[in-house]
Write a protein that holds these residues in place. Structure first.
Motif, PDB file in Angstrom:
ATOM      1  N   PRO A   1       5.126 -12.702  70.118  1.00  0.00           N
ATOM      2  CA  PRO A   1       4.912 -12.648  71.572  1.00  0.00           C
ATOM      3  C   PRO A   1       6.213 -12.535  72.352  1.00  0.00           C
ATOM      4  O   PRO A   1       6.267 -11.832  73.364  1.00  0.00           O
ATOM      5  N   PHE A   2       7.278 -13.201  71.878  1.00  0.00           N
ATOM      6  CA  PHE A   2       8.554 -13.157  72.578  1.00  0.00           C
ATOM      7  C   PHE A   2       9.156 -11.758  72.522  1.00  0.00           C
ATOM      8  O   PHE A   2       9.570 -11.205  73.538  1.00  0.00           O
ATOM      9  N   LEU A   3       9.216 -11.185  71.316  1.00  0.00           N
ATOM     10  CA  LEU A   3       9.773  -9.843  71.167  1.00  0.00           C
ATOM     11  C   LEU A   3       8.926  -8.833  71.932  1.00  0.00           C
ATOM     12  O   LEU A   3       9.463  -7.916  72.572  1.00  0.00           O
ATOM     13  N   ARG A   4       7.634  -9.000  71.900  1.00  0.00           N
ATOM     14  CA  ARG A   4       6.732  -8.099  72.620  1.00  0.00           C
ATOM     15  C   ARG A   4       7.020  -8.151  74.116  1.00  0.00           C
ATOM     16  O   ARG A   4       7.075  -7.114  74.786  1.00  0.00           O
ATOM     17  N   ALA A   5       7.207  -9.339  74.655  1.00  0.00           N
ATOM     18  CA  ALA A   5       7.485  -9.498  76.082  1.00  0.00           C
ATOM     19  C   ALA A   5       8.802  -8.827  76.462  1.00  0.00           C
ATOM     20  O   ALA A   5       8.910  -8.185  77.511  1.00  0.00           O
ATOM     21  N   VAL A   6       9.806  -8.957  75.602  1.00  0.00           N
ATOM     22  CA  VAL A   6      11.106  -8.333  75.862  1.00  0.00           C
ATOM     23  C   VAL A   6      10.979  -6.818  75.891  1.00  0.00           C
ATOM     24  O   VAL A   6      11.496  -6.149  76.790  1.00  0.00           O
ATOM     25  N   VAL A   7      10.271  -6.254  74.925  1.00  0.00           N
ATOM     26  CA  VAL A   7      10.108  -4.801  74.838  1.00  0.00           C
ATOM     27  C   VAL A   7       9.318  -4.277  76.034  1.00  0.00           C
ATOM     28  O   VAL A   7       9.653  -3.227  76.592  1.00  0.00           O
ATOM     29  N   ILE A   8       8.271  -4.993  76.425  1.00  0.00           N
ATOM     30  CA  ILE A   8       7.462  -4.583  77.564  1.00  0.00           C
ATOM     31  C   ILE A   8       8.283  -4.597  78.848  1.00  0.00           C
ATOM     32  O   ILE A   8       8.178  -3.697  79.683  1.00  0.00           O
ATOM     33  N   ALA A   9       9.137  -5.604  78.988  1.00  0.00           N
ATOM     34  CA  ALA A   9       9.903  -5.770  80.225  1.00  0.00           C
ATOM     35  C   ALA A   9      11.134  -4.873  80.299  1.00  0.00           C
ATOM     36  O   ALA A   9      11.522  -4.438  81.389  1.00  0.00           O
ATOM     37  N   ASP A  10      11.737  -4.586  79.160  1.00  0.00           N
ATOM     38  CA  ASP A  10      13.007  -3.858  79.154  1.00  0.00           C
ATOM     39  C   ASP A  10      13.003  -2.820  78.037  1.00  0.00           C
ATOM     40  O   ASP A  10      13.223  -3.152  76.865  1.00  0.00           O
ATOM     41  N   GLY A  11      12.782  -1.574  78.404  1.00  0.00           N
ATOM     42  CA  GLY A  11      12.685  -0.518  77.414  1.00  0.00           C
ATOM     43  C   GLY A  11      13.971  -0.298  76.636  1.00  0.00           C
ATOM     44  O   GLY A  11      13.942  -0.054  75.427  1.00  0.00           O
ATOM     45  N   LEU A  12      15.128  -0.396  77.302  1.00  0.00           N
ATOM     46  CA  LEU A  12      16.399  -0.178  76.626  1.00  0.00           C
ATOM     47  C   LEU A  12      16.684  -1.283  75.618  1.00  0.00           C
ATOM     48  O   LEU A  12      17.058  -1.017  74.466  1.00  0.00           O
ATOM     49  N   LEU A  13      16.497  -2.539  76.039  1.00  0.00           N
ATOM     50  CA  LEU A  13      16.721  -3.662  75.131  1.00  0.00           C
ATOM     51  C   LEU A  13      15.736  -3.603  73.968  1.00  0.00           C
ATOM     52  O   LEU A  13      16.097  -3.885  72.816  1.00  0.00           O
ATOM     53  N   GLY A  14      14.502  -3.213  74.267  1.00  0.00           N
ATOM     54  CA  GLY A  14      13.503  -3.073  73.212  1.00  0.00           C
ATOM     55  C   GLY A  14      13.900  -2.029  72.192  1.00  0.00           C
ATOM     56  O   GLY A  14      13.728  -2.219  70.977  1.00  0.00           O
ATOM     57  N   LEU A  15      14.448  -0.914  72.664  1.00  0.00           N
ATOM     58  CA  LEU A  15      14.908   0.135  71.760  1.00  0.00           C
ATOM     59  C   LEU A  15      16.028  -0.374  70.865  1.00  0.00           C
ATOM     60  O   LEU A  15      16.034  -0.125  69.651  1.00  0.00           O
ATOM     61  N   LEU A  16      16.963  -1.103  71.450  1.00  0.00           N
ATOM     62  CA  LEU A  16      18.086  -1.642  70.680  1.00  0.00           C
ATOM     63  C   LEU A  16      17.605  -2.627  69.614  1.00  0.00           C
ATOM     64  O   LEU A  16      18.073  -2.602  68.467  1.00  0.00           O
ATOM     65  N   LEU A  17      16.658  -3.483  69.969  1.00  0.00           N
ATOM     66  CA  LEU A  17      16.169  -4.501  69.047  1.00  0.00           C
ATOM     67  C   LEU A  17      15.337  -3.910  67.911  1.00  0.00           C
ATOM     68  O   LEU A  17      15.312  -4.464  66.800  1.00  0.00           O
ATOM     69  N   ASN A  18      14.669  -2.793  68.166  1.00  0.00           N
ATOM     70  CA  ASN A  18      13.753  -2.224  67.175  1.00  0.00           C
ATOM     71  C   ASN A  18      14.302  -1.030  66.413  1.00  0.00           C
ATOM     72  O   ASN A  18      13.613  -0.469  65.566  1.00  0.00           O
ATOM     73  N   THR A  19      15.539  -0.642  66.705  1.00  0.00           N
ATOM     74  CA  THR A  19      16.100   0.566  66.083  1.00  0.00           C
ATOM     75  C   THR A  19      16.079   0.511  64.553  1.00  0.00           C
ATOM     76  O   THR A  19      15.679   1.481  63.893  1.00  0.00           O
ATOM     77  N   LYS A  20      16.483  -0.598  63.999  1.00  0.00           N
ATOM     78  CA  LYS A  20      16.534  -0.710  62.531  1.00  0.00           C
ATOM     79  C   LYS A  20      15.141  -0.561  61.932  1.00  0.00           C
ATOM     80  O   LYS A  20      14.951   0.160  60.935  1.00  0.00           O
ATOM     81  N   ARG A  21      14.171  -1.212  62.545  1.00  0.00           N
ATOM     82  CA  ARG A  21      12.792  -1.142  62.036  1.00  0.00           C
ATOM     83  C   ARG A  21      12.233   0.265  62.185  1.00  0.00           C
ATOM     84  O   ARG A  21      11.595   0.800  61.272  1.00  0.00           O
TER      85      ARG A  21
END
Length: 327
Positions: free
Chosen positions: A146-166
């Motif tokens: 839920p925390f990571l999901r909230a971050v990605v929903i709120a901030d597309g750039l930060l979400g991209l950075l956090l999920n790049t490896k996956r």
């Protein structure tokens, strides 16, 4: 629920959508002017956007009202872009078509450019519900935490950075720089201003300091942009990302019936307001993609019961506990 096969249910829904649209167009002949209607909507949205921003600039309206109104206006611009991705307007007039594409991007600068988005959106229709659906995964679909999901929903750039490896491991052909560069220069400037203003006030809170004259002038411009463009799009994109990532399934999907569920829950109403009722109408688009957003909105009330009858789920919010898996 219908006892028909999935193929028969899908055909019945598509037939009902097309029949309702045909009936609607017969009742309102003006709908045949599809290009003209789209251009009028675009120009009205653009003029409204400029008008509201001007009213705030001259202190005729408060900041909160400007933010809310611009968020509503840009949600319409998003729907126009969605239709433009499917080349529904001025497809035989590339100059006008690309002018519209550029305009809706300027009004929503926190997105990748619409020419790149067309590529991932059309791919989304082919692979919706799978790990290859980059468009939906970029906005939080399929995330368990839920925390990571909230971050990605709120901030597309930060979400991209956090999920790049996956994404690099799971999505064929994914390249971080390709997605990142697709936002330049508008999204780059958008996030630079957003993060810059946040950093400035955070530092002022920790240790107040004075800025030179040029810094004051720069800050005034940044604060103006925050109110008339950036914060409205934060609200708009958060609302849209929350709704779309909640209604699209991820995993266990075998056909169009299983790609989305319809969201009508009252808990989502505040967010539906800022994404043009996306949750209640977008499923129609998965069955018939070449349909203007305003027609989809006009027929949705009659089509929703038909979709329910033929196996489309409604308010399957339990799927959020299972990272959007279709069960």
């Amino acid at each position: 629920m219908s006892k028909l096969t999935a193929k028969q249910n899908i055909k019945a829904i598509v037939t009902a959508i097309n029949a309702e649209e045909t009936s609607l167009r017969a009742r309102y002949p003006i709908l045949k002017w599809q290009n003209g209607i789209a251009m009028v909507i675009l120009l009205l949205s653009l003029c409204s956007f400029i008008g509201v921003a001007t009213l705030y600039y001259v202190a005729a309206i408060p900041a909160w009202l400007c933010i809310v109104l611009v968020a509503l206006i840009t949600s319409i611009a998003h729907e126009l872009e969605h239709d433009l991705l499917h080349k529904q307007y001025f497809s035989k007039h590339p100059l006008i078509h690309n002018f519209m594409m550029l305009t809706v991007w300027l009004m929503r600068p926190n997105t990748v450019n619409p020419w790149y988005r067309r590529k991932i959106h059309l791919h989304h229709h082919k692979v919706s519900g799978t790990s290859q659906d980059l468009e939906e995964r970029l906005v939080g679909n399929g995330i368990q935490s839920p925390f990571l999901r909230a971050v990605v929903i709120a901030d597309g750039l930060l979400g991209l950075l956090l999920n790049t490896k996956r994404f690099s491991k799971e999505i064929r052909g994914f390249k971080f720089l390709q997605v990142f560069n697709a936002g330049a220069p508008l999204a780059t400037a958008y996030f630079a201003i957003l993060y810059g203003v946040i950093a400035y006030y955070a530092l002022q809170f920790v240790q107040p300091f004075e800025v030179p004259g040029w810094g004051v002038e720069l800050l005034e411009v940044a604060e103006l942009l925050m109110v008339v463009l950036i914060l409205p799009n934060v609200i708009r994109s958060f609302s849209l990302n929350l709704v779309t990532s909640s209604m699209h399934y991820y995993g266990g999907v075998n056909n169009v019936l299983e790609q989305t569920h319809v969201i009508t829950s009252r808990w989502f109403l505040p967010f539906q307001l800022f994404c043009f009722d996306f949750g209640r109408t977008h499923t129609i688009h998965h069955f018939v993609s070449n349909q203007p957003f305003y027609i989809r909105q006009m027929i949705s009330k009659k089509i929703r019961p038909i979709m329910a009858l033929h196996g489309v789920r409604f308010d399957d919010l339990q799927s959020l506990k299972h990272a959007n898996q279709y069960r």
